[in-house]
Design a protein around this motif. Structure first.
Motif, PDB file in Angstrom:
ATOM      1  N   LEU A   1       5.987  -3.677 -17.576  1.00  9.84           N
ATOM      2  CA  LEU A   1       4.649  -3.260 -17.155  1.00  9.84           C
ATOM      3  C   LEU A   1       4.565  -1.739 -17.015  1.00  9.84           C
ATOM      4  CD1 LEU A   1       1.881  -4.348 -16.324  1.00  9.84           C
ATOM      5  CD2 LEU A   1       2.714  -4.493 -13.973  1.00  9.84           C
ATOM      6  N   ALA A   2       5.594  -1.146 -16.425  1.00  9.37           N
ATOM      7  CA  ALA A   2       5.605   0.309 -16.261  1.00  9.37           C
ATOM      8  C   ALA A   2       5.591   1.016 -17.619  1.00  9.37           C
ATOM      9  CB  ALA A   2       6.836   0.732 -15.452  1.00  9.37           C
ATOM     10  N   LEU A   3       6.349   0.470 -18.568  1.00  6.40           N
ATOM     11  CA  LEU A   3       6.364   1.070 -19.909  1.00  6.40           C
ATOM     12  C   LEU A   3       4.996   0.957 -20.569  1.00  6.40           C
ATOM     13  CD1 LEU A   3       9.835  -0.214 -21.151  1.00  6.40           C
ATOM     14  CD2 LEU A   3       9.171   2.189 -20.922  1.00  6.40           C
TER      15      LEU A   3
ATOM     16  N   ARG B   1       0.809  -1.229   0.000  1.00  7.43           N
ATOM     17  CA  ARG B   1       0.000   0.000   0.000  1.00  7.43           C
ATOM     18  C   ARG B   1       0.838   1.273   0.000  1.00  7.43           C
ATOM     19  NH1 ARG B   1      -2.701  -4.413  -0.937  1.00  7.43           N
ATOM     20  NH2 ARG B   1      -4.966  -4.201  -0.663  1.00  7.43           N
ATOM     21  N   MET B   2       2.126   1.143  -0.220  1.00  4.87           N
ATOM     22  CA  MET B   2       2.968   2.338  -0.270  1.00  4.87           C
ATOM     23  C   MET B   2       2.485   3.368  -1.299  1.00  4.87           C
ATOM     24  SD  MET B   2       5.526   3.709  -2.376  1.00  4.87           S
ATOM     25  CE  MET B   2       6.476   2.438  -3.154  1.00  4.87           C
ATOM     26  N   PRO B   3       2.055   2.951  -2.518  1.00  8.23           N
ATOM     27  CA  PRO B   3       1.637   3.955  -3.505  1.00  8.23           C
ATOM     28  C   PRO B   3       0.481   4.813  -3.036  1.00  8.23           C
ATOM     29  CG  PRO B   3       2.091   1.877  -4.596  1.00  8.23           C
ATOM     30  CD  PRO B   3       2.130   1.598  -3.119  1.00  8.23           C
ATOM     31  N   SER B   4      -0.554   4.196  -2.369  1.00  9.34           N
ATOM     32  CA  SER B   4      -1.674   5.042  -1.947  1.00  9.34           C
ATOM     33  C   SER B   4      -1.311   6.004  -0.852  1.00  9.34           C
ATOM     34  CB  SER B   4      -2.854   4.254  -1.442  1.00  9.34           C
ATOM     35  OG  SER B   4      -2.748   3.007  -1.497  1.00  9.34           O
TER      36      SER B   4
ATOM     37  N   ASN C   1       0.764   9.073 -12.993  1.00 11.33           N
ATOM     38  CA  ASN C   1       1.990   9.870 -13.112  1.00 11.33           C
ATOM     39  C   ASN C   1       2.240  10.716 -11.873  1.00 11.33           C
ATOM     40  OD1 ASN C   1       4.339  10.504 -14.485  1.00 11.33           O
ATOM     41  ND2 ASN C   1       3.443  12.297 -15.474  1.00 11.33           N
ATOM     42  N   LEU C   2       2.167  10.056 -10.720  1.00  7.83           N
ATOM     43  CA  LEU C   2       2.450  10.745  -9.459  1.00  7.83           C
ATOM     44  C   LEU C   2       3.913  11.164  -9.419  1.00  7.83           C
ATOM     45  CD1 LEU C   2       1.134  11.415  -6.654  1.00  7.83           C
ATOM     46  CD2 LEU C   2       2.268   9.350  -5.812  1.00  7.83           C
ATOM     47  N   ASN C   3       4.158  12.365  -8.954  1.00 10.87           N
ATOM     48  CA  ASN C   3       5.520  12.901  -8.924  1.00 10.87           C
ATOM     49  C   ASN C   3       6.304  12.262  -7.777  1.00 10.87           C
ATOM     50  OD1 ASN C   3       7.756  14.409  -9.385  1.00 10.87           O
ATOM     51  ND2 ASN C   3       6.854  16.380  -8.832  1.00 10.87           N
TER      52      ASN C   3
ATOM     53  N   PHE D   1       0.470  -0.505  -7.760  1.00  6.82           N
ATOM     54  CA  PHE D   1       1.559  -0.116  -8.658  1.00  6.82           C
ATOM     55  C   PHE D   1       1.001   0.379  -9.995  1.00  6.82           C
ATOM     56  CE2 PHE D   1       4.543  -1.316 -12.063  1.00  6.82           C
ATOM     57  CZ  PHE D   1       5.665  -0.600 -11.674  1.00  6.82           C
ATOM     58  N   ALA D   2       0.057  -0.374 -10.554  1.00  9.90           N
ATOM     59  CA  ALA D   2      -0.494  -0.011 -11.865  1.00  9.90           C
ATOM     60  C   ALA D   2      -1.137   1.368 -11.843  1.00  9.90           C
ATOM     61  CB  ALA D   2      -1.524  -1.063 -12.294  1.00  9.90           C
TER      62      ALA D   2
END
Length: 350
Positions: free
Chosen positions: A175-177, A88-91, A129-131, A122-123
């Motif tokens: 996946l990121a690309l 849950r780091m991204p949120s 496009n979070l800075n 992650f997706a």
């Protein structure tokens, strides 16, 4: 065994432009296994922040769960930090980032944290496009819980308990690309010369900057047959280019031969110098990056370096029109502008 790191440093230790020494960017003593690649990544982050003269209190480091997510304790001890729940780091980073865009955000995760339980998170952080700088310390196993296979474990590899992995791995770089990340790179924890300039460029990028760092687990996944072992990476690593990072405040010079080098200017004026190792490779071409990764995978090679960068991206703050000031600095007049302003806003939607 107990380790004690002395506080003493040479009185003439070099200082950066804001008067800090490298010690000011260190954290607690690592408790990871001796030789763990994650410690090399922490050291690279310390060097990158010191050389960029980043004020430690203007950095927020956020992580999930796992060996990788312990590492923010070991660097930037004077920065803000939050150890969130698994995947849950991204949120958490998204919420903090939207509330205060003035901080630099460094998210640290592992292959288990990002490619399994946190894959959905992650997706979405990629496509928004979070800075932030998002680092995956990729060792191909769950090292904290004794080496179970993760979603990036190589097919047909055998773990320390003798189990064979029959599932195809997830390549987070690909996946990121595919999801539209605006800065994508891969590196090796043992290649500080490549990793430090990549981190500097990523922290200067406006938008989502992703670095997948192959980081051997010396205890559970440094065996023969693992493509994430020290020996395998050293023998099968090919870089897109040799690179250097030049902050915008420094004079930009180059001694590279014409035709063999390329400069990539970021939004703040900083420049990445690339000396190409792959003929015709263009780091601003997303499709070329995907093709190059596929070609190298088919040859059993791991492609490292800067793989793709969008030099003029639109980040989440631009898209959402967020406050330029941290929310905790807004006064009552701004937060409660009154009935007339509210009526005006309502009228604008009619």
């Amino acid at each position: 065994m107990t380790f004690i790191r002395p506080d003493f440093r040479h009185p003439q230790s070099p200082k950066n432009d804001i008067g800090y020494t490298s010690k000011d960017y260190e954290g607690a003593l690592s408790t990871l296994c001796a030789g763990c690649g994650h410690d090399s990544i922490s050291a690279a982050l310390i060097q990158a922040c010191f050389e960029m003269s980043i004020e430690p209190h203007k950095v927020a480091k956020i992580s999930g769960i796992g060996c990788s997510s312990k590492t923010p304790t070991y660097f930037l001890g004077n920065s803000h930090g939050f150890n969130s729940v698994h995947g849950r780091m991204p949120s958490v980073t998204t919420g903090a980032n939207l509330a205060n865009r003035e901080l630099k955000y460094v998210g640290v995760s592992g292959d288990g944290d990002s490619a399994s339980i946190g894959l959905g998170q992650f997706a979405h952080v990629v496509r928004r496009n979070l800075n932030m700088l998002y680092i995956v310390e990729n060792n191909g196993c769950y090292g904290l819980t004794k080496g179970q296979m993760s979603a990036t474990t190589d097919v047909d590899s055998v773990n320390k308990s003798g189990m064979l992995n029959e599932h195809q791995p997830i390549d987070l770089v690909n996946l990121a690309l595919e999801l539209g990340a605006t800065f994508v790179a891969r590196s090796f924890s043992g290649d500080k010369g490549q990793l430090v300039p990549l981190m500097k460029a990523a922290m200067s990028h406006r938008g989502f900057a992703f670095i997948d760092v192959v980081s051997p687990c010396v205890t559970f996944n440094n065996n023969v047959g693992s493509t994430k072992s020290y020996d395998y990476i050293r023998e099968h690593n090919e870089a897109t280019s040799a690179l250097d990072f030049v902050p915008m405040k420094d004079e930009i010079t180059t001694s590279y031969e014409q035709g063999a080098s390329q400069e990539v200017t970021l939004h703040d004026g900083s420049v990445i110098h690339l000396t190409k190792a792959i003929s015709g490779f263009d780091p601003c071409d997303r499709r070329a990056a995907i093709d190059a990764i596929k070609d190298h995978n088919e040859r059993g090679e791991i492609l490292t370096g800067l793989l793709y960068v969008d030099t003029d991206p639109t980040d989440l703050h631009d898209m959402s029109g967020t406050s330029c000031k941290p929310l905790n600095s807004l006064n009552e007049d701004v937060l409660c502008p009154g009935n007339a302003t509210l009526q005006s806003i309502n009228e604008s939607f009619r």
